[in-house]
Design an enzyme around this catalytic site. Sequence first.
Site, PDB file in Angstrom:
ATOM      1  N   LYS A 139       0.827  -1.223   0.000  1.00  0.00           N
ATOM      2  CA  LYS A 139       0.000   0.000   0.000  1.00  0.00           C
ATOM      3  C   LYS A 139       0.853   1.261   0.000  1.00  0.00           C
ATOM      4  O   LYS A 139       0.595   2.199   0.748  1.00  0.00           O
ATOM      5  CB  LYS A 139      -0.982  -0.022   1.181  1.00  0.00           C
ATOM      6  CG  LYS A 139      -1.997  -1.171   1.112  1.00  0.00           C
ATOM      7  CD  LYS A 139      -3.082  -1.066   2.151  1.00  0.00           C
ATOM      8  CE  LYS A 139      -4.186  -2.103   1.968  1.00  0.00           C
ATOM      9  NZ  LYS A 139      -3.741  -3.510   2.067  1.00  0.00           N
ATOM     10  N   ARG A 140       1.840   1.312  -0.870  1.00  0.00           N
ATOM     11  CA  ARG A 140       2.711   2.463  -0.920  1.00  0.00           C
ATOM     12  C   ARG A 140       2.087   3.605  -1.710  1.00  0.00           C
ATOM     13  O   ARG A 140       1.263   3.386  -2.608  1.00  0.00           O
ATOM     14  CB  ARG A 140       4.063   2.084  -1.542  1.00  0.00           C
ATOM     15  CG  ARG A 140       4.864   1.044  -0.738  1.00  0.00           C
ATOM     16  CD  ARG A 140       5.152   1.497   0.692  1.00  0.00           C
ATOM     17  NE  ARG A 140       6.225   0.706   1.296  1.00  0.00           N
ATOM     18  CZ  ARG A 140       6.050  -0.252   2.217  1.00  0.00           C
ATOM     19  NH1 ARG A 140       4.840  -0.553   2.662  1.00  0.00           N
ATOM     20  NH2 ARG A 140       7.095  -0.909   2.708  1.00  0.00           N
TER      21      ARG A 140
END
Lengths: 301, 301
Positions: free
Chosen positions: B104-105
Amino acid sequence: MSFPSRLWAAVERKGTPAMIGVDPRPAKFPEPFRARAVGRGAAGAAAAMRDYHRALLDVLAPRVPAVKPNAAFFEELGPDGFGALADCVAHARALGLIVVMDAKRGDIGSTAEAYASTFLAGGYEGAFPAADALTVNPYLGSDAVAPFLEAARAHDAGLFVLVKTSNPGADEFQGHGTPPLAQRVAAAVAQWGAALVDSSGWSSVGAVVGATRPEELAVFRALMPRAPLLLPGFGFQGGEARGLAPAFDALGRGAVVNASRSVLWAHERADLQHLPGWEARVDAAVQEMVDALRPVARAVR
Amino acid sequence: MSFPSRLWAAVERKGTPAMIGVDPRPAKFPEPFRARAVGRGAAGAAAAMRDYHRALLDVLAPRVPAVKPNAAFFEELGPDGFGALADCVAHARALGLIVVMDAKRGDIGSTAEAYASTFLAGGYEGAFPAADALTVNPYLGSDAVAPFLEAARAHDAGLFVLVKTSNPGADEFQGHGTPPLAQRVAAAVAQWGAALVDSSGWSSVGAVVGATRPEELAVFRALMPRAPLLLPGFGFQGGEARGLAPAFDALGRGAVVNASRSVLWAHERADLQHLPGWEARVDAAVQEMVDALRPVARAVR
């Protein structure tokens, strides 16, 4: 001591709200670290990175209150890079610097707990040195932020929630709706932080608002009167000191202002080549930043 | 082969769109791995984790097309945990599994480049094994997603952009405005992915939509007709197979459905204690999931 009091004490001790972002790119290291880093594989680059950061932090520690390691550039070196990040955090804290881990994490509850544990609470059996504060992405909502709040409370740590970022396209989603999403997130930041206000009158729950957006700063300050603000994008991204004043109170408290590349890459600056060595050039770039910020945070001793 | 074609080929080979999330918590490992992990420090836990995952992936590989390692739980073990994550990715890919890195960057351009390099392009001088796809947080906007798109294009990788997450509070910000923010992000996903559609008719740019939100699935599918969907929250979080049908086309393509804890913790399930050993219990839990998904993805061989 709780996070905001710790932060303001450091700001007042150094006499500036300047924060330096540690965004390591091996090819941009000053010599001799660049030569030691490049072409030696990730392990070699990580070892050079570790030594460079120790030396860099030694230069920065007497001058600024806080540093902001950017996890992305460490992770790019794999497990050895993650080790270099741990070393950077530990060395910075040992020097008395406030460490804001810029990892922009955000995930659902059980996963958020793990991220909060890693960066604010020492990880699994002390696997990773705790930072003073962490940047958090709010997209998933209050229940996903809750584990970060709990870790902040339990470990006297701080959070900087992304409200309005410094990139040119930030408004695309952050400006969506009426009121704009960023303002709604700002109101949530104030609410999340209400139970975490310390004797300084400030909360452990802060917010990121781009230094590139001075025109919005007064609005965000009004929505989050007790939130320490992290203002990134100063210098290289075009943020300027004038316009940042609404973030600060009469004591010079209220915000830290971050610059990364304009300081880290000072050794390449044509106008600083007369100074001997990268340390002196970094020092000059920091002094320049401190001077530029003096008018907006003038109450800071 | 480009990402969507690789994904559908794996789905068709295994006959199911089931994906297993690898969310390792040492205290929940089956024996003998738990005993080897707990009380041995991060290095001991990481070594046990590595061996457990190799054994787990060997059980999963014949049955499911894809796995989704959750970076948070690895990072919690520090540099050794990041090493265990690298080992997990490498072992899974060697077994022919599609690996979706759930990290989830999301960050501004130059930092997003580093994250994309780490997880999709091998990192610095091959420091980290490339995954097939990465989950991405869109809060910062198109310019912050662009480096991930570029990496997906250059490395035949996929992205799953967070559109509507599986947690109870997802609607707080994702539902903000008119149209709701998540629908606006979905429209952006379709636009970002338009240039990355392969011969299967699907794009490398997919989206995360919680399996806990079947009532919204048709809307998101209509907004993103070519986006592979990652539907998390099946099983433990309460997502059920009925209602997921709008995600799939007549060939059974269109989505992968993720379960984590309901499979990983199968060894503790009271109703599976008659089966000898954790491997058989994991296998039974996977079979249960595959059976449950058969009606909604019935065209899959």
